[in-house]
Motif scaffolding. Sequence first.
Motif, short mmCIF file in Angstrom:
data_model
loop_
_atom_site.label_atom_id
_atom_site.label_comp_id
_atom_site.label_asym_id
_atom_site.label_seq_id
_atom_site.Cartn_x
_atom_site.Cartn_y
_atom_site.Cartn_z
N ASP A 214 -9.14 12.99 -5.40
CA ASP A 214 -9.61 11.89 -4.55
C ASP A 214 -8.94 11.89 -3.18
O ASP A 214 -8.92 10.86 -2.49
N ALA A 215 -8.39 13.03 -2.76
CA ALA A 215 -7.73 13.11 -1.46
C ALA A 215 -8.74 13.36 -0.34
O ALA A 215 -9.78 14.00 -0.55
N TYR A 216 -8.42 12.86 0.84
CA TYR A 216 -9.22 13.11 2.03
C TYR A 216 -8.63 14.30 2.77
O TYR A 216 -7.42 14.36 3.01
N LEU A 217 -9.46 15.25 3.16
CA LEU A 217 -9.00 16.44 3.86
C LEU A 217 -8.87 16.14 5.36
O LEU A 217 -9.78 15.57 5.97
N VAL B 32 -7.31 5.81 6.61
CA VAL B 32 -6.73 4.64 5.97
C VAL B 32 -7.62 3.42 6.17
O VAL B 32 -7.89 2.66 5.22
N GLU B 33 -8.10 3.23 7.39
CA GLU B 33 -8.93 2.07 7.68
C GLU B 33 -10.27 2.13 6.93
O GLU B 33 -10.80 1.10 6.51
N ALA B 34 -10.80 3.34 6.78
CA ALA B 34 -12.06 3.49 6.04
C ALA B 34 -11.87 3.09 4.58
O ALA B 34 -12.71 2.43 3.98
N VAL B 35 -10.73 3.49 4.01
CA VAL B 35 -10.43 3.11 2.63
C VAL B 35 -10.25 1.61 2.51
O VAL B 35 -10.78 0.97 1.60
N ARG B 36 -9.50 1.03 3.43
CA ARG B 36 -9.26 -0.41 3.39
C ARG B 36 -10.58 -1.19 3.55
O ARG B 36 -10.82 -2.18 2.87
N ALA B 37 -11.42 -0.75 4.45
CA ALA B 37 -12.71 -1.42 4.67
C ALA B 37 -13.59 -1.32 3.43
O ALA B 37 -14.26 -2.28 3.04
N GLY B 38 -13.55 -0.17 2.79
CA GLY B 38 -14.34 0.02 1.58
C GLY B 38 -13.89 -0.91 0.48
O GLY B 38 -14.72 -1.48 -0.25
N MET C 287 0.83 -1.20 0.00
CA MET C 287 0.00 0.00 0.00
C MET C 287 0.87 1.25 0.00
O MET C 287 1.89 1.29 0.68
N ILE C 288 0.46 2.24 -0.76
CA ILE C 288 1.14 3.53 -0.79
C ILE C 288 0.20 4.58 -0.20
O ILE C 288 -0.95 4.70 -0.62
N ILE C 289 0.68 5.31 0.80
CA ILE C 289 -0.10 6.37 1.43
C ILE C 289 0.58 7.70 1.14
O ILE C 289 1.76 7.89 1.45
N ALA C 290 -0.14 8.61 0.50
CA ALA C 290 0.40 9.92 0.14
C ALA C 290 -0.16 10.97 1.07
O ALA C 290 -1.38 11.08 1.24
N ILE C 291 0.72 11.74 1.68
CA ILE C 291 0.30 12.82 2.58
C ILE C 291 0.81 14.14 2.01
O ILE C 291 2.01 14.33 1.82
N ASP C 292 -0.12 15.04 1.71
CA ASP C 292 0.23 16.35 1.17
C ASP C 292 -0.42 17.45 2.01
O ASP C 292 -1.13 17.17 2.96
N GLY C 293 -0.19 18.68 1.60
CA GLY C 293 -0.86 19.80 2.25
C GLY C 293 0.09 20.84 2.78
O GLY C 293 1.29 20.58 2.96
N ALA D 8 -1.67 6.42 -5.67
CA ALA D 8 -1.54 5.99 -4.28
C ALA D 8 -2.86 5.42 -3.78
O ALA D 8 -3.94 5.87 -4.18
N ASP D 9 -2.77 4.44 -2.90
CA ASP D 9 -3.98 3.80 -2.38
C ASP D 9 -4.79 4.74 -1.50
O ASP D 9 -6.02 4.71 -1.51
N VAL D 10 -4.09 5.56 -0.73
CA VAL D 10 -4.75 6.53 0.14
C VAL D 10 -4.05 7.87 0.00
O VAL D 10 -2.82 7.94 0.03
N LYS D 11 -4.83 8.93 -0.15
CA LYS D 11 -4.28 10.28 -0.25
C LYS D 11 -4.91 11.16 0.83
O LYS D 11 -6.13 11.23 0.93
N ILE D 12 -4.06 11.78 1.63
CA ILE D 12 -4.53 12.64 2.72
C ILE D 12 -3.94 14.03 2.53
O ILE D 12 -2.72 14.17 2.40
#
Length: 212
Positions: A180-183, A202-208, A1-7, A123-127
Amino acid sequence: MIIAIDGPAASGKGTLGKRLAHHYGYRHLDTGVIYRAVAKALLDLGADLTDEALAVAVASELDPEKFGNPALKTQEVGDAASVVSAIPRVREVLLNFQRRFAEDPPGAVLDGRDIGTVICPHADVKIFVVADARVRARRRTLEALGRGEVADEAAVLADIIRRDERDQNRPIAPLKPATDAYLLDNSNLDIEGGVRAAIDIVEAVRAGRQRV
């Protein structure tokens, strides 16, 4: 899994990424350190930060073993890194390094200002982490004072505003959330609260995905 954190909420964001990586047993890369390393090398040489050829040469010879140098965290180097990061050929040289890091198993957390939009668009998850500029200025001032540096909060705030504007309006890889990023607004969260909020995302994305 790749998790991208920006902002733009740079203060505390690297710590968030590091904690998140530790939680999942992934590797962590604060990509801002890469540009800070290039900037510091140029400053040490007394070079013009906009010297594209020299900046590219420095970027091509970076030593990851030096990414932990505390001097990379100074305000001067941070300001210089924002200038260096706007050079297209420097970004190109460092792009492959970041993507290779992201793709190596077992997983990776990368944080910066263009991870979800440019470096790892799949990325699998973007925050996308934000916080009030005044809160960020206060945090950064306290961090600097904690390192024994002299810091003026008003000056830090002015610098944050200038840097955000510069990064948001640069023609190459501008600072903006991926579609598709989560704020995640951590204006009123301490690091523990920020980490919990990120894990929840992350867990919400994985569960989905597990329900698909």
